[in-house]
Write a protein that holds these residues in place. Structure first.
Motif, short mmCIF file in Angstrom:
data_model
loop_
_atom_site.label_atom_id
_atom_site.label_comp_id
_atom_site.label_asym_id
_atom_site.label_seq_id
_atom_site.Cartn_x
_atom_site.Cartn_y
_atom_site.Cartn_z
N GLY A 121 0.81 -1.21 0.00
CA GLY A 121 0.00 0.00 0.00
C GLY A 121 0.84 1.26 0.00
N VAL A 122 1.93 1.23 0.76
CA VAL A 122 2.85 2.37 0.80
C VAL A 122 3.47 2.58 -0.57
N TRP A 123 3.92 1.51 -1.22
CA TRP A 123 4.53 1.63 -2.55
C TRP A 123 3.54 2.23 -3.54
N GLN A 124 2.30 1.77 -3.49
CA GLN A 124 1.31 2.28 -4.44
C GLN A 124 1.06 3.76 -4.24
N GLU A 125 1.08 4.22 -3.01
CA GLU A 125 0.90 5.64 -2.76
C GLU A 125 2.15 6.43 -3.11
N TYR A 126 3.32 5.84 -2.90
CA TYR A 126 4.57 6.53 -3.13
C TYR A 126 4.85 6.76 -4.62
N ILE A 127 4.51 5.80 -5.42
CA ILE A 127 4.79 5.89 -6.85
C ILE A 127 3.73 6.77 -7.50
N SER A 128 4.13 7.91 -7.98
CA SER A 128 3.18 8.87 -8.54
C SER A 128 2.66 8.42 -9.90
N GLY A 129 1.56 8.99 -10.27
CA GLY A 129 0.96 8.69 -11.57
C GLY A 129 1.88 9.08 -12.71
N ASP A 130 2.62 10.17 -12.56
CA ASP A 130 3.55 10.61 -13.61
C ASP A 130 4.65 9.59 -13.81
N GLU A 131 5.17 9.04 -12.71
CA GLU A 131 6.22 8.02 -12.82
C GLU A 131 5.69 6.78 -13.53
N GLN A 132 4.47 6.40 -13.19
CA GLN A 132 3.89 5.23 -13.83
C GLN A 132 3.66 5.48 -15.32
N ASP A 133 3.16 6.66 -15.66
CA ASP A 133 2.95 7.00 -17.07
C ASP A 133 4.25 6.92 -17.84
N LYS A 134 5.31 7.47 -17.27
CA LYS A 134 6.61 7.43 -17.93
C LYS A 134 7.09 5.99 -18.08
N ALA A 135 6.88 5.18 -17.06
CA ALA A 135 7.30 3.78 -17.11
C ALA A 135 6.58 3.03 -18.23
N TYR A 136 5.29 3.28 -18.38
CA TYR A 136 4.55 2.64 -19.48
C TYR A 136 5.11 3.08 -20.83
N ARG A 137 5.44 4.36 -20.96
CA ARG A 137 6.01 4.85 -22.22
C ARG A 137 7.36 4.21 -22.50
N VAL A 138 8.22 4.11 -21.48
CA VAL A 138 9.54 3.51 -21.67
C VAL A 138 9.42 2.09 -22.19
N LEU A 139 8.45 1.35 -21.64
CA LEU A 139 8.26 -0.04 -22.07
C LEU A 139 7.40 -0.16 -23.32
N GLY A 140 6.80 0.97 -23.75
CA GLY A 140 5.97 0.95 -24.94
C GLY A 140 4.65 0.24 -24.74
N LEU A 141 4.08 0.36 -23.54
CA LEU A 141 2.85 -0.34 -23.19
C LEU A 141 1.70 0.63 -22.93
N GLU A 142 0.50 0.10 -23.06
CA GLU A 142 -0.70 0.84 -22.71
C GLU A 142 -0.88 0.78 -21.20
N VAL A 143 -1.60 1.75 -20.63
CA VAL A 143 -1.81 1.84 -19.20
C VAL A 143 -2.55 0.62 -18.65
N ASP A 144 -3.35 -0.02 -19.46
CA ASP A 144 -4.12 -1.17 -18.97
C ASP A 144 -3.40 -2.51 -19.21
N ALA A 145 -2.12 -2.48 -19.49
CA ALA A 145 -1.36 -3.72 -19.71
C ALA A 145 -1.34 -4.57 -18.45
N SER A 146 -1.46 -5.86 -18.64
CA SER A 146 -1.45 -6.79 -17.51
C SER A 146 -0.02 -6.93 -16.97
N LEU A 147 0.09 -7.41 -15.74
CA LEU A 147 1.40 -7.64 -15.15
C LEU A 147 2.18 -8.66 -15.98
N GLN A 148 1.48 -9.64 -16.53
CA GLN A 148 2.13 -10.63 -17.39
C GLN A 148 2.72 -9.96 -18.63
N MET A 149 1.99 -9.04 -19.24
CA MET A 149 2.48 -8.33 -20.42
C MET A 149 3.65 -7.42 -20.06
N ILE A 150 3.58 -6.80 -18.88
CA ILE A 150 4.67 -5.95 -18.43
C ILE A 150 5.94 -6.79 -18.29
#
Length: 75
Positions: free
Chosen positions: A9-38
């Motif tokens: 829960g702490v990690w989920q709150e700590y990691i900002s939406g901007d960081e997650q958006d950037k991470a999806y872009r770096v990996l070339g994935l859509e926001v709704d990608a499954s953990l398996q796809m990640i």
């Protein structure tokens, strides 16, 4: 189990939406990608950019960091 849930829960709150958006872009994935796809995409890119295979160390680190952000956010 309670401690693990609390840490997640702490990690989920700590990691900002901007960081997650950037991470999806770096990996070339859509926001709704499954953990398996990640994971699958991370492994593919890590193999492609790993310094031991002639890849760019900085890009490899960026890919690794993006994977860790999304893995922790999805835990």
């Amino acid at each position: 189990e309670e401690v693990q849930a609390l840490l997640e829960g702490v990690w989920q709150e700590y990691i900002s939406g901007d960081e997650q958006d950037k991470a999806y872009r770096v990996l070339g994935l859509e926001v709704d990608a499954s953990l398996q796809m990640i994971r699958k995409t991370y492994r593919k890119l890590a193999g492609q950019y790993h310094p031991d295979k002639g890849g760019d160390p900085m890009q490899f680190m960026e890919i690794r960091q993006a994977y860790e952000i999304l893995r922790k956010a999805r835990a």
